[in-house]
Structures are given as structure tokens and as C-alpha cells.
Write a protein that holds these residues in place. Structure first.
Motif, PDB file in Angstrom:
ATOM      1  N   GLN A  90      29.999  -1.706   8.762  1.00 17.92           N
ATOM      2  CA  GLN A  90      30.947  -1.043   9.697  1.00 17.92           C
ATOM      3  C   GLN A  90      31.897  -0.136   9.013  1.00 17.92           C
ATOM      4  N   LEU A  91      32.209   1.039   9.959  1.00 20.88           N
ATOM      5  CA  LEU A  91      32.708   2.386   9.542  1.00 20.88           C
ATOM      6  C   LEU A  91      34.182   2.209   9.936  1.00 20.88           C
ATOM      7  N   PHE A  92      35.260   2.385   9.213  1.00 26.27           N
ATOM      8  CA  PHE A  92      36.563   2.430   9.361  1.00 26.27           C
ATOM      9  C   PHE A  92      36.938   3.875   8.920  1.00 26.27           C
ATOM     10  N   GLU A 117      23.712   5.776  16.919  1.00 24.13           N
ATOM     11  CA  GLU A 117      25.293   5.920  17.188  1.00 24.13           C
ATOM     12  C   GLU A 117      25.956   4.871  16.434  1.00 24.13           C
ATOM     13  N   GLU A 118      26.910   5.275  15.628  1.00 21.70           N
ATOM     14  CA  GLU A 118      27.831   4.276  14.983  1.00 21.70           C
ATOM     15  C   GLU A 118      29.113   4.197  15.501  1.00 21.70           C
ATOM     16  N   LEU A 119      29.612   3.003  15.464  1.00 22.57           N
ATOM     17  CA  LEU A 119      31.077   3.185  15.779  1.00 22.57           C
ATOM     18  C   LEU A 119      32.038   2.937  14.621  1.00 22.57           C
ATOM     19  N   VAL A 120      33.143   4.023  14.915  1.00 25.39           N
ATOM     20  CA  VAL A 120      34.026   3.902  13.786  1.00 25.39           C
ATOM     21  C   VAL A 120      35.462   3.410  14.576  1.00 25.39           C
ATOM     22  N   GLU A 121      35.973   2.571  13.637  1.00 23.98           N
ATOM     23  CA  GLU A 121      37.148   1.811  13.872  1.00 23.98           C
ATOM     24  C   GLU A 121      38.348   2.630  13.047  1.00 23.98           C
ATOM     25  N   ILE A 122      39.525   3.264  13.814  1.00 25.06           N
ATOM     26  CA  ILE A 122      40.446   4.054  13.193  1.00 25.06           C
ATOM     27  C   ILE A 122      41.810   3.006  12.988  1.00 25.06           C
ATOM     28  N   ILE A 123      41.995   3.004  11.960  1.00 26.89           N
ATOM     29  CA  ILE A 123      43.185   1.957  11.590  1.00 26.89           C
ATOM     30  C   ILE A 123      44.490   2.143  12.311  1.00 26.89           C
ATOM     31  N   ASP A 124      45.158   1.336  12.791  1.00 26.66           N
ATOM     32  CA  ASP A 124      46.716   1.454  13.271  1.00 26.66           C
ATOM     33  C   ASP A 124      47.385   1.275  11.993  1.00 26.66           C
ATOM     34  N   VAL A 125      47.613   2.296  10.971  1.00 31.82           N
ATOM     35  CA  VAL A 125      48.202   2.134   9.838  1.00 31.82           C
ATOM     36  C   VAL A 125      49.866   1.808  10.153  1.00 31.82           C
ATOM     37  N   HIS A 151      44.788  -6.885  17.647  1.00 30.41           N
ATOM     38  CA  HIS A 151      43.894  -5.872  16.839  1.00 30.41           C
ATOM     39  C   HIS A 151      44.653  -4.928  16.014  1.00 30.41           C
ATOM     40  N   TYR A 152      44.196  -4.333  15.053  1.00 25.75           N
ATOM     41  CA  TYR A 152      44.681  -3.245  14.347  1.00 25.75           C
ATOM     42  C   TYR A 152      44.208  -1.637  14.210  1.00 25.75           C
ATOM     43  N   LEU A 153      43.641  -1.613  15.480  1.00 30.55           N
ATOM     44  CA  LEU A 153      43.002  -0.202  15.726  1.00 30.55           C
ATOM     45  C   LEU A 153      44.174   0.757  16.617  1.00 30.55           C
ATOM     46  N   THR A 154      44.131   1.891  15.944  1.00 27.55           N
ATOM     47  CA  THR A 154      44.857   2.846  16.990  1.00 27.55           C
ATOM     48  C   THR A 154      44.012   3.576  17.891  1.00 27.55           C
ATOM     49  N   ALA A 155      42.634   3.474  17.590  1.00 25.75           N
ATOM     50  CA  ALA A 155      41.640   4.221  18.398  1.00 25.75           C
ATOM     51  C   ALA A 155      40.186   3.873  17.745  1.00 25.75           C
ATOM     52  N   ILE A 156      39.149   4.323  18.613  1.00 28.37           N
ATOM     53  CA  ILE A 156      37.686   4.205  18.035  1.00 28.37           C
ATOM     54  C   ILE A 156      37.094   5.698  18.367  1.00 28.37           C
ATOM     55  N   THR A 157      36.049   5.829  17.841  1.00 25.26           N
ATOM     56  CA  THR A 157      35.026   6.977  17.976  1.00 25.26           C
ATOM     57  C   THR A 157      33.795   6.577  17.747  1.00 25.26           C
ATOM     58  N   LYS A 158      32.801   7.617  18.256  1.00 32.10           N
ATOM     59  CA  LYS A 158      31.211   7.161  17.882  1.00 32.10           C
ATOM     60  C   LYS A 158      30.862   8.254  17.097  1.00 32.10           C
TER      61      LYS A 158
END
Length: 314
Positions: A31-33, A145-153, A131-138
């Protein structure tokens, strides 16, 4: 690994063009962050950590980098997963948020990807509220196609550090406090934690906060008022906007406002955790009225009071 960040300063031309670069890394398996490159100072192999007695359980210790003591947060644990156990693939992502420097313990660092904010999406509602995500992208790679989870720092740090929202004694100007009743402020930020921090502070003045989750949503609110023939400056006292947001960032939002004669005089404050010096230059470039780094409740209140005083003297 440190060389990975050597060209960060050369990438600032992306900002203001609704683009960003993400540093991709792993915490759990494949999993990509991601974190925004502009908040990353450097990436190094995990150094020796000195234990910090009585620290938050998600802080693994303190690293000494070029003479600076930096608290190290176990990012995997901080987002609600089992703590990351350091090994030879572990790295330290050193970041600067809200005028503080911290390191995030992560696994393998992948690479930097260049994207537009239009490719960044809000997390699906099915992930729940905790959750601790501010956004996602692919990301398309190797025909997959990989899902990328962008952390809500913002949320991660708010649960570890203490951010006060109370207003210090002597900051409130009692002579104008009654003038805040009925006033509204539009606030655009993709982090629920950041929106709550600003609202909790300014609601003490009696100000109503109109929230927007990104720059595009804020712009559509403004255009909706303008299309109805309303004067924007009669609707809100000011716009407070974050810099980096999905769909449309704060720089692009400000540019769109300045290019629309129906709202071009709106008072705009850039409120962000990104580098102060960099954003001060961007404020001038895109036409914001003020810059305020997160999160400083007293300075925020002083700025809002100054704007109200100027409004009353018009």
C-alpha cells in the motif's frame, strides 16, 4: 536517500499552477501512502533514536540531525495501525508543519510523483469519520492502477501535540466585540481538524464560519452569491484559505478571485502549515492580502479584528 530531496527548491514553479508533487512511501505491505513534497525537508535512513521518557506513545524517540533534536513519530501507529518495527528498510521523513520540525518513521520510500490537484480526490465516505486521510489519488504504473492514500498530518499532529484554541487575555478588543455578531467568514481547508481549529477559535467572537472542503467548493460558493447579484464583501468579512487542497489549491483560488471583477476586492488570508518564507512570496505573487501560518489563535483573532476595524472605517 537525502539526495532525493535536493531538487525540492527547484520545484516551486508548480505552486500557483494547481499542481503538486507527492513523496510516495510504504507503511504496510504494498500500500502506497503520500505526503506533499513541499512539507518535506529531507529523507534520511533511520538514525539512532534517543528515548524520550514520558513522551506520547506514538513518539519513538528523538533523532539528532546535524545538531538538531527532532522528535520521531511512528506514523503507522499514529494513524491507528500496529506500530512500525524499524528494520534496514526504515526511513525518516523530516517535515516542517505549523512552525515545528518533526520526523516520521516510515518503511521504504518509493519516489516522487508530479500531479495536478484535479487528480486528488476526497476520501470516500465509506472510510468513516475516524480515518487519517486528507485525500486519495490513483497512480498508473506497470499497466496497473494503484491507490495512494494521502495522510492528514494536521490530524496526526493535533492528537500528539497540544494546539490551544483559547484566546489569550488582552487579545480581544472589547470595544468592537459586539460588531462581530452576524459577521461571516468563508474558510476553505481540506483537513477537518484544521477547519475545527479555526472555527473553535473564531466562534468565540460570535463569527459564523462557512466551511468549504477545497478551493473549488469555496469558489463555487462565491460565484453563487455573485450570480445572485449579491456583493461578496457584504456576505463575508474575509476568506481564509489553506494552500494545498484537492480540486483547487489556495493559490489558484485566490487567482480566480482576483480575475473576477465581482469579487476581486475580497480580503483573502492564506492560512497554511507550509513554509512561511515560501508562502510570503506566493502571497505577493497571487494577490493574497495576508499570510498566517497554522495554528496561532491569538494572531488569527488579531488579524480578524484588524479586518473588522478596517471594514467599520470604510
Amino acid at each position: 536517500m537525502a539526495n532525493l530531496m535536493d531538487t525540492v527548491d527547484q520545484r516551486t514553479n508548480l505552486v500557483g499552477e494547481n499542481r503538486l508533487e507527492l513523496l510516495l512511501f510504504h507503511l504496510l505491505g504494498r500500500q502506497l501512502f503520500a505526503l506533499n513534497v513541499f512539507k518535506v525537508k529531507e529523507v534520511v535512513k533511520l538514525p539512532y533514536l534517543n528515548k524520550l521518557p514520558n513522551s506520547h506513545p506514538h513518539i519513538d524517540g528523538v533523532a539528532t540531525i546535524r545538531g538538531e533534536s527532532i522528535p520521531v513519530i511512528n506514523l503507522k501507529a499514529a494513524i491507528g495501525l500496529q506500530p512500525l518495527v524499524p528494520d534496514e528498510q526504515s526511513n525518516l521523513i523530516i517535515t516542517e508543519y505549523n512552525r515545528s520540525v518533526q520526523g516520521f518513521l516510515v518503511g521504504p520510500v518509493d519516489h516522487i510523483v508530479n500531479m495536478t490537484w484535479g487528480e486528488i480526490m476526497e476520501p470516500p465516505t465509506t472510510v468513516g469519520r475516524g480515518h487519517y486521510l486528507t485525500a486519495i489519488t490513483k497512480l498508473k504504473r506497470n499497466d496497473t492502477e494503484e491507490l495512494v492514500e494521502i495522510i492528514d498530518v494536521e490530524k496526526v499532529l493535533a492528537e500528539i501535540l497540544v494546539y490551544k484554541v483559547d484566546i489569550s487575555d488582552g487579545v480581544l478588543d472589547e470595544s468592537i466585540i459586539s460588531e462581530f455578531v452576524g459577521r461571516k467568514i468563508l474558510h476553505a481547508d481540506d483537513s477537518p481538524t484544521a477547519r475545527n481549529q479555526v472555527a473553535s477559535t473564531l466562534e468565540q467572537l460570535g463569527v459564523e464560519i462557512i466551511p468549504a472542503k477545497n478551493g473549488l467548493e469555496a469558489l463555487n460558493i462565491l460565484k453563487g452569491w455573485a450570480d445572485q447579484g449579491k456583493k461578496i464583501e457584504d456576505e463575508i468579512l474575509m476568506l481564509i484559505t489553506d494552500a494545498e487542497m484537492p480540486a483547487m489549491d489556495g493559490y489558484k483560488l485566490t487567482s480566480e478571485i482576483r480575475n473576477d471583477p465581482r469579487m476581486s476586492d475580497l480580503f483573502v488570508v492564506l492560512n497554511t502549515s507550509l513554509s512561511g518564507d515560501f508562502n510570503k512570496a506566493m502571497v505577493k505573487k497571487v494577490g493574497c492580502n495576508e499570510f498566517l501560518s497554522k495554528f496561532q489563535p491569538d494572531l488569527l483573532v488579531e488579524l480578524v479584528q484588524q479586518r473588522l476595524k478596517a471594514k467599520l472605517s470604510e
